[in-house]
Enzyme design. Structure first.
Site: not given
Length: 306
Positions: A48, A51
């Protein structure tokens, strides 16, 4: 890919503030821990990109909060059960737990300012690590003052003001201590430190009323003389009104209430309802939970609505 890129703990992150969790340790790390202070759980995954943007922002914000909040991170690839149960469908997702329950959250790589605002919201009233709990200290000071030890209470209020010089409850409490001990000038000086915008705070207004009543009593004669006047002429409502004000200044609340109630019973409209208005001022100065206030309000209601 480095640990930091994966969203794992960074070397500078305090281990007690920022940690990884698993499905097995989630209850201990998040649910149970949130009963002590708010906990943010960050659901992330190594693949991700957002993230990786959010992780350092979260860690910096948590460290700056100095123990008011903890950050727990969960890799949803390795531990899919919890995010599945919570309905997490996209990451990064941050959920704040308070008192064992999810309280708030956000999704996506939000800017640092938004993270800080989020932490401020969920930690409102939570002391930082090593800081005193001012609410508990204020409660202790209030209790000591209620027991009649104005000097000790004043020291405790001063302790709060040493940490927060603009604390309205502490300023009002300290001023009340001065009123209780008869130090009216110090009481006025303390209230003068309250910002104009906070002058309508109930605690501040109560102390100001107490000061006004004490000033009013200064111009009256001795209690004994006023008692003689009332005894000589029970219909001398002004003398009885003055007697009530003087009795209040001496701390004789029950007797002060009695005199004003007597005026109300005899002539409710006297001096434009002056006796009732004065009694309401007494109640404000004494505080809503004071025994004399509670009893006085009961008796006043009985007279007014009988």
């Amino acid at each position: 890919m480095t640990i930091m890129e994966q969203g794992g703990p960074t070397p500078e992150a305090a281990p007690d503030l920022i940690k990884e969790t698993t499905t097995q340790t989630f209850v201990k790390d998040v649910i149970e821990e949130s009963r002590r202070q708010p906990v943010m759980i960050d659901f992330w995954a190594p693949w991700c990109g957002p993230c990786r943007q959010l992780t350092p922002i979260l860690e910096k914000a948590v460290r700056n909060a100095k123990g008011k909040v903890k950050l727990v991170k969960m890799n949803i690839d390795q531990h899919p059960a919890i995010p599945g149960q919570m309905g997490i469908q996209s990451i990064p997702a941050v959920i704040a737990f308070v008192n064992g329950q999810p309280a708030d959250g956000f999704m996506g790589a939000v800017p640092e300012s938004q993270v800080n605002a989020f932490i401020e919201k969920i930690t409102k009233g939570v002391p930082a690590a090593g800081e005193p709990n001012l609410a508990e200290i204020l409660a202790e000071a209030d209790a000591v003052l209620a027991e009649g030890d104005a000097a000790q209470a004043a020291q405790i209020y001063a302790e709060v003001l040493a940490h927060d010089a603009t604390n309205i409850a502490a300023l009002a409490g300290l001023a009340k201590c001065y009123v209780t001990s008869g130090a009216m000038e110090q009481a006025k000086q303390t209230l003068a430190m309250v910002p104009e915008s906070k002058r309508n705070d109930p605690a501040v207004k109560a102390v100001q009323t107490a000061i006004d009543l004490a000033e009013q009593a200064k111009s009256l004669g001795p209690v004994a003389e006023l008692e003689q006047k009332v005894a000589a002429n029970p219909l001398d409502h002004q003398a009885r009104f003055d007697l009530a004000t003087a009795l209040n200044a001496q701390g004789n609340r029950a007797a002060a209430t009695e005199q004003l109630l007597e005026i109300i019973k005899r002539d409710r409209k006297w001096n434009d309802d002056g006796a009732r208005k004065q009694l309401v001022q007494f109640f404000e100065a004494w505080g809503g939970t004071d025994d004399a206030t509670v009893e006085g309000r009961k008796r006043l209601s009985t007279i007014l609505f009988s």
